[in-house]
Enzyme design. Structure first.
Site, short mmCIF file in Angstrom:
data_model
loop_
_atom_site.label_atom_id
_atom_site.label_comp_id
_atom_site.label_asym_id
_atom_site.label_seq_id
_atom_site.Cartn_x
_atom_site.Cartn_y
_atom_site.Cartn_z
N ASP A 63 -10.41 1.95 -0.37
CA ASP A 63 -9.32 2.67 -1.04
C ASP A 63 -8.24 1.70 -1.51
O ASP A 63 -7.27 2.11 -2.16
CB ASP A 63 -8.76 3.78 -0.15
CG ASP A 63 -8.18 3.27 1.15
OD1 ASP A 63 -8.30 2.06 1.43
OD2 ASP A 63 -7.61 4.08 1.92
N GLU A 201 -8.67 -5.35 11.09
CA GLU A 201 -7.79 -5.92 10.05
C GLU A 201 -6.45 -6.36 10.61
O GLU A 201 -5.82 -5.64 11.40
CB GLU A 201 -7.56 -4.88 8.93
CG GLU A 201 -6.57 -5.39 7.88
CD GLU A 201 -6.50 -4.58 6.61
OE1 GLU A 201 -7.22 -3.57 6.48
OE2 GLU A 201 -5.70 -4.96 5.73
O1 KIV Z 1 -9.64 -0.61 1.32
C1 KIV Z 1 -10.11 -1.72 1.58
O2 KIV Z 1 -10.39 -2.55 0.70
C2 KIV Z 1 -10.33 -2.04 2.98
C3 KIV Z 1 -10.66 -3.45 3.32
C4 KIV Z 1 -9.46 -4.29 3.17
C5 KIV Z 1 -11.26 -3.58 4.66
O3 KIV Z 1 -10.22 -1.21 3.82
#
Ligand code: KIV
EC number: 2.1.2.11
Length: 283
Positions: A63, A201
């Site tokens: 997202d 993260e």
């Molecule tokens: O939305 C995204 O790109 C993510 C990644 C950063 C893991 O959740």
């Protein structure tokens, strides 16, 4: 009598794919715990998926497309329709990687049943093999509910961008003992509930390492630890499309500068009537 048709956007491809189409599977990814590092990048378009596919094990339709593609300030504003449109494009553009699609904020948190309805729609309308959702202990029952009903779930703990309004920003997490303990408990809970993999993260390195040791599913780090079972980056970050990037991003190219130079050269050639040349014209 009226009939509603849902377009199967995953199979009508503009360009044929190499045959046979042999995708990696979720169980194959699960088996990589402690083994060969798992490579994941985000992708949002069919063409980028085509380019990344042979290098990756997983393509994440994150997202983060809210910021990267739509210029939004947070992922909170991303809609399910955006995720489905881009998810289907990435499935069309890939044939090897497992495609995982983020469930957007507000589409799954209310109940396991809401999450199931959303995830089932995402999988039917895109052809993706798995979904990702953010959250730890509070989301564990939902992870279990989906996993028990045939929906592979990648969980996401630590810095969870959809919770930016509660967290107050995007700073690294797990700096205090209490916060680190909570994130570790989150990781354990979603892994025990049946998550097939876990994005970790923006946490202090020691916590990324501890989570990887504590859970039985593969961890995929982003600003976590090299000890994680795999790594993920937002593709536009690692290609150097943005001037400002978080500490955990390494630029593997500088596409923004190269696009700037190409556009400047094009503009100059149009203004000085050096483009088009004979080569580009029909006789
Ligand atoms: O939305 C995204 O790109 C993510 C990644 C950063 C893991 O959740």
């Amino acid at each position: 009598m009226s009939t509603t048709f849902t377009l199967d956007t995953s199979t009508s491809r503009a360009h044929p794919l190499p045959e046979p189409v042999r995708r990696l599977t979720v169980p194959a990814i699960q088996k990589r715990k402690g083994g060969e590092p798992i490579v994941m990048l985000t992708a949002y378009t069919a063409r980028m998926a085509q380019l990344l596919d042979k290098h990756c094990d997983l393509l994440l339709v994150g997202d983060s497309l809210g910021q990267v593609i739509y210029g939004l300030d947070t992922t909170v504003k991303v809609t399910l329709e955006m995720m489905i449109a881009h998810g289907a494009a990435v499935v069309r553009g890939s044939y090897r990687s497992v495609v995982v699609i983020d469930l957007p904020f507000g589409s799954y948190e209310a109940s396991p049943e809401q999450a199931f309805a959303t995830a089932a729609r995402v999988m039917k309308e895109t052809g993706a093999a798995a979904v990702k959702l953010e959250g730890g202990e509070a989301m564990a029952p939902t992870v279990g509910f989906l996993a028990a009903r045939g929906i592979p779930v990648m969980a996401h703990v630590g810095l969870t961008p959809q919770a930016v309004n509660s967290l107050g920003g995007y700073g690294a997490r797990g700096r205090s003992e209490a916060e680190a303990a909570k994130i570790l408990a989150d990781a354990r809970a979603v892994a025990a509930a049946g998550a097939f993999a876990l994005v970790v993260e923006g946490v202090v390195e020691s916590l990324g390492r501890a989570i990887t040791e504590a859970v039985s599913c593969p961890t995929i780090g982003i600003g976590a630890s090299v000890a994680c079972d795999g790594q993920v980056l937002v593709v536009d970050d690692m290609l150097g499309m943005f001037e400002r990037v978080p500490r955990f991003v390494a630029r593997f190219d500088n596409l923004a500068e190269r696009i700037d130079a190409a556009a400047a050269r094009y503009a100059d050639e149009v203004r000085t009537r050096r483009f088009p040349t004979e080569k580009q014209l029909y006789s």
